[in-house]
Design an enzyme around this catalytic site. Structure first.
Site, short mmCIF file in Angstrom:
data_model
loop_
_atom_site.label_atom_id
_atom_site.label_comp_id
_atom_site.label_asym_id
_atom_site.label_seq_id
_atom_site.Cartn_x
_atom_site.Cartn_y
_atom_site.Cartn_z
CB THR A 12 6.85 0.27 14.74
OG1 THR A 12 6.27 1.58 14.57
CG2 THR A 12 5.77 -0.77 14.44
N GLY A 16 -0.34 2.76 12.75
CA GLY A 16 -0.53 2.73 11.30
C GLY A 16 0.47 1.79 10.64
CG ASP A 71 13.38 6.75 10.63
OD1 ASP A 71 12.65 6.88 11.63
OD2 ASP A 71 13.96 7.71 10.09
CB SER A 72 8.84 5.74 6.87
OG SER A 72 8.04 5.56 8.02
N GLY A 155 -0.80 9.60 9.14
CA GLY A 155 0.21 10.62 8.85
C GLY A 155 -0.19 11.55 7.72
CG ASP A 157 -1.24 7.65 4.02
OD1 ASP A 157 -0.37 7.61 3.12
OD2 ASP A 157 -1.34 6.77 4.89
CE LYS A 177 0.35 4.12 2.87
NZ LYS A 177 0.31 4.62 4.25
CG HIS A 182 6.80 4.79 1.84
ND1 HIS A 182 5.43 4.71 1.70
CD2 HIS A 182 7.01 5.29 3.10
CE1 HIS A 182 4.86 5.16 2.81
NE2 HIS A 182 5.79 5.51 3.67
#
Ligand code: ITT
Length: 216
Positions: A12, A16, A71-72, A155, A157, A177, A182
């Site tokens: 990645t 973050g 991937d999110s 992002g 958040d 968190k 996720h």
């Protein structure tokens, strides 16, 4: 200091995610940052799972190391699941968190509180040099605020208040968190599957897998 944990490339470019995945997977594997080691291609899949697998496979092809990737994104009910796989580039420029968040807020300005449901979705994948892959999906459901709140995370958040909470994911501590996110859920589920796949016994008895290369 060298570690006896298996070495796995973390495919990645998102700082973050790097911080989160180092915390979530750090005790199970030795994560190697990409640090220019491979160049990600365009994200062309139709789903989170397809994109996550493509990122992991691509990293293995370019480096020869086992790799994990995710991937999110944020799936907004009132937008039929968008921005979804386009979350990182919703406002046009990839990774412009501020512009993405502001555009989303404008798009949702007329959506009443009762219909501001959304979920952070993560597909967590691994790929191994022998071609084996696996992927796990997880979601964190919540509701979207009308203005950002909190400085943590990245992002979107500052917009999402998880169900049953009164703070955004940007107002949670990192550990709080990770416990519900996720990404935390998906990678905690993937980790034992990855470790089992990396264990020497996973190759030793199988008759269908490709032959193992002799150790140098
Ligand atoms: P890599 O492909 O290099 O991993 P990326 O940022 O391009 O990095 P994605 O395509 O998976 O990654 O897009 C993820 C986007 O979804 C991210 O930029 C955020 O906008 C959003 N997102 C994902 N997880 C999030 C989280 O935990 N908190 C807030 N926003 C998140």
């Amino acid at each position: 200091m060298s570690s006896s944990l298996p070495r796995v490339l973390l495919a990645t470019n998102n700082s973050g995610k790097v911080a989160e995945l180092r915390r979530i997977l750090g005790g199970a594997v030795e994560l190697v940052g990409i640090d220019g080691a491979y160049r990600p291609g365009p994200e062309t899949g139709a789903t989170f799972a397809e994109n996550a697998l493509a990122k992991a496979r691509e990293a293995v092809e370019q480096t020869g190391l086992p790799a994990v990737a995710d991937d999110s994104g944020l799936a907004v009910d009132a937008l039929n699941g968008m921005p979804g796989i386009f979350s990182a580039r919703w406002a046009g420029r990839h990774g412009d968190d501020r512009a993405n968040l502001e555009l989303l807020l404008r798009q949702l300005s007329d959506v009443p509180d009762a219909r501001r449901g959304a979920g952070f979705v993560c597909a967590a994948a691994y790929a191994l040099p022998d071609g084996r892959t696996d992927v796990v999906l997880a979601e964190l459901r919540g509701a979207l605020l009308r203005a950002p709140r909190g400085d943590g995370g990245f992002g979107y958040d500052p917009l999402l208040v998880p169900d049953g909470m009164s703070v955004t994911t940007a107002e949670l501590s990192a550990a709080e968190k990770d416990a519900i996110s996720h990404r935390g859920q998906a990678f905690r589920a993937l980790a034992p599957r990855l470790l089992a796949a990396l264990a020497p016994a996973a190759h030793a008895t199988g008759s269908t897998g490709p032959p193992r290369r002799p150790a140098r």
